[in-house]
Design a protein around this motif. Sequence first.
Motif, PDB file in Angstrom:
ATOM      1  N   VAL A   1       0.812  -1.222  -0.125  1.00 11.99           N
ATOM      2  CA  VAL A   1      -0.041   0.118  -0.092  1.00 11.99           C
ATOM      3  C   VAL A   1       0.984   1.219  -0.069  1.00 11.99           C
ATOM      4  O   VAL A   1       1.504   1.612   0.930  1.00 11.99           O
ATOM      5  N   ARG A   2       0.973   1.974  -1.002  1.00 15.11           N
ATOM      6  CA  ARG A   2       1.586   3.048  -1.197  1.00 15.11           C
ATOM      7  C   ARG A   2       3.282   2.907  -0.802  1.00 15.11           C
ATOM      8  O   ARG A   2       3.653   3.562  -0.020  1.00 15.11           O
ATOM      9  N   LYS A   3       3.831   2.002  -1.521  1.00 13.82           N
ATOM     10  CA  LYS A   3       5.209   1.641  -1.472  1.00 13.82           C
ATOM     11  C   LYS A   3       5.214   1.156   0.024  1.00 13.82           C
ATOM     12  O   LYS A   3       6.539   1.020   0.411  1.00 13.82           O
ATOM     13  N   ARG A   4       4.436   0.883   0.648  1.00 14.96           N
ATOM     14  CA  ARG A   4       4.467   0.205   2.298  1.00 14.96           C
ATOM     15  C   ARG A   4       3.931  -1.078   2.242  1.00 14.96           C
ATOM     16  O   ARG A   4       2.880  -1.502   1.772  1.00 14.96           O
ATOM     17  N   GLU A   5       4.766  -2.252   2.694  1.00 12.55           N
ATOM     18  CA  GLU A   5       4.320  -3.424   2.540  1.00 12.55           C
ATOM     19  C   GLU A   5       3.541  -3.656   4.121  1.00 12.55           C
ATOM     20  O   GLU A   5       4.130  -3.610   5.186  1.00 12.55           O
ATOM     21  N   LEU A   6       2.259  -4.183   4.042  1.00 13.88           N
ATOM     22  CA  LEU A   6       1.683  -4.434   5.036  1.00 13.88           C
ATOM     23  C   LEU A   6       1.310  -6.141   5.314  1.00 13.88           C
ATOM     24  O   LEU A   6       1.162  -6.847   4.328  1.00 13.88           O
ATOM     25  N   ALA A   7       1.919  -6.652   6.525  1.00 16.16           N
ATOM     26  CA  ALA A   7       1.782  -7.836   6.710  1.00 16.16           C
ATOM     27  C   ALA A   7       0.544  -8.062   7.630  1.00 16.16           C
ATOM     28  O   ALA A   7       0.320  -7.414   8.577  1.00 16.16           O
ATOM     29  N   TYR A   8      -0.372  -9.096   7.119  1.00 15.24           N
ATOM     30  CA  TYR A   8      -1.721  -9.202   7.992  1.00 15.24           C
ATOM     31  C   TYR A   8      -2.017 -10.690   8.249  1.00 15.24           C
ATOM     32  O   TYR A   8      -1.439 -11.328   7.392  1.00 15.24           O
ATOM     33  N   THR A   9      -2.783 -10.804   8.936  1.00 14.37           N
ATOM     34  CA  THR A   9      -3.286 -12.214   9.266  1.00 14.37           C
ATOM     35  C   THR A   9      -4.725 -12.531   8.955  1.00 14.37           C
ATOM     36  O   THR A   9      -5.404 -11.541   9.165  1.00 14.37           O
ATOM     37  N   ALA A  10      -5.269 -13.352   8.210  1.00 15.31           N
ATOM     38  CA  ALA A  10      -6.489 -13.789   7.956  1.00 15.31           C
ATOM     39  C   ALA A  10      -7.104 -14.592   8.635  1.00 15.31           C
ATOM     40  O   ALA A  10      -6.332 -16.019   8.583  1.00 15.31           O
ATOM     41  N   THR A  11      -8.215 -14.807   9.282  1.00 13.06           N
ATOM     42  CA  THR A  11      -8.624 -15.727  10.037  1.00 13.06           C
ATOM     43  C   THR A  11     -10.186 -15.966   9.610  1.00 13.06           C
ATOM     44  O   THR A  11     -11.006 -15.059   9.739  1.00 13.06           O
TER      45      THR A  11
END
Length: 488
Positions: free
Chosen positions: A28-38
């Motif tokens: 997102v806008r050259k920023r990497e978001l690490a997220y968890t999907a449950t």
Amino acid sequence: MASQDAPVDRPDPEPVDDLVTTSHTLTVRKRELAYTATTGRLVLRQEVMTDGTFDGHLPKAEVFVTAYTLDGADPATRPVTFAFNGGPGSSSIWLHLGVLGPRRVVAGDAGALAAPPYGLVDNPETLLAHSDLVFIDPVSTGYSRAIKGEKPGDHHGFQGDLESVGEVIRLWTTRNGRWTSPKFLAGESYGTTRAGGLAHHLHTRHGMYLNGLILISSVLDFSTLIFAEGNDLPYPLYLPTYAAIAHHHGLHGDRALDEVLAEAEEFASRDYPWALSQGSRLSTEDRATIVATVARLSGLSEEYVDRVDLRIEHTRFFAELLRHRKQTVGRLDGRFTGWDGDYGREKLSEDPSMSAIMGAYTAGINHYLHAELGYHKDLPYEVLSLPVNRDWSFKEFENAHVTVTDKLSAVMRANPHLKLHVASGYTDGATPYFATDHTLAHLALPDELRDNIEVVYYPAGHMMYIHEPSRLEQSKDLAKFVKRASNR
């Protein structure tokens, strides 16, 4: 002769949560978001009493959720948004894969629909960049079901639905340690009715105070939408939407949309409701003037407006507007056109805007949950359950019209920090924008709280995010609202 053992009667196993967790990244806008999907089903339980004797905390339903949480975020400051669609009888697929989630469907738009087998792409405009997300499919939608021996109909009604969806929210918040997080509800269509009722239910039953409600394509007071004998309120409230749809299809010449809508709104606020209230007292001259104005704004003929006694019912409008071109227009989004098998029909027989998007979203959710989130279930994913919609109970409103304006007003007065973001589409023929404006203006609020409500409009329909420019603008608007209303 060999003996056979008698069959053993074994009790059914106790239902358990079947959640699946996967890890993902999104740029997102050259920023990497690490997220968890449950994703998976939560077992809802209810404390049951029989004749004053406690029977236990018994399972009643299994409700399907998909939650996205940002890795490494502080739960005390990280907002969480609970999202659902409406129907009643709809899963959360539209908000999930249309605008809010980290992945979105490629469905195309009016006049340029994508072809099967469709596809999914990353959504860098996802609200996940600003809030954790929990998508909820009410009982009998998505993969949510009542458990064996229980009645699905207990959840297919105004109050039962509030209690089951409210319990999902309470349960998820408690288990994930999120009571001190800024909390939002996001609902679309009947989901806004649910959101208004839920805000009050969570506040009074569980002491859960919310930061904000996101109401997309709202219906908070059904008297503004129900074309019933003796109820003239919807006819003026729909007229600006009719004008917007007529404008989209070239029936207002080179006039600007803003100019057309300003005229339609002024007429719908004053002369039109006055004329309808006159009944047989309306003079021949005044009637002719009203007929001509309604016809010009709506794009219909004067003969037609006169024949229906100045009162244009919406499914009639969708069939009538482009009858001369042998086309129908969409109810959910009047920008869409379709064909019928009989152009003598009085009313719309099928909504071309729903037909246009159903295939892409259905393919998207079934692929996504199985192939990308790793949740495997042989049950059909109920995108939109017509039996649930048909049999929905409003018994709490017997002899009265359905409204949550009293509940929403009460909870806003009790929690003066609660903010509302209301989004409307100009070509939405299901929940017209001017009806929403009317409802908001009649909330029982002191002047001091009026600034807690923000209203935005988009040049599209019920799912305004199908229109790409509207999706991009709406994503920005939602991000600003959540950041502002989080009080952090």
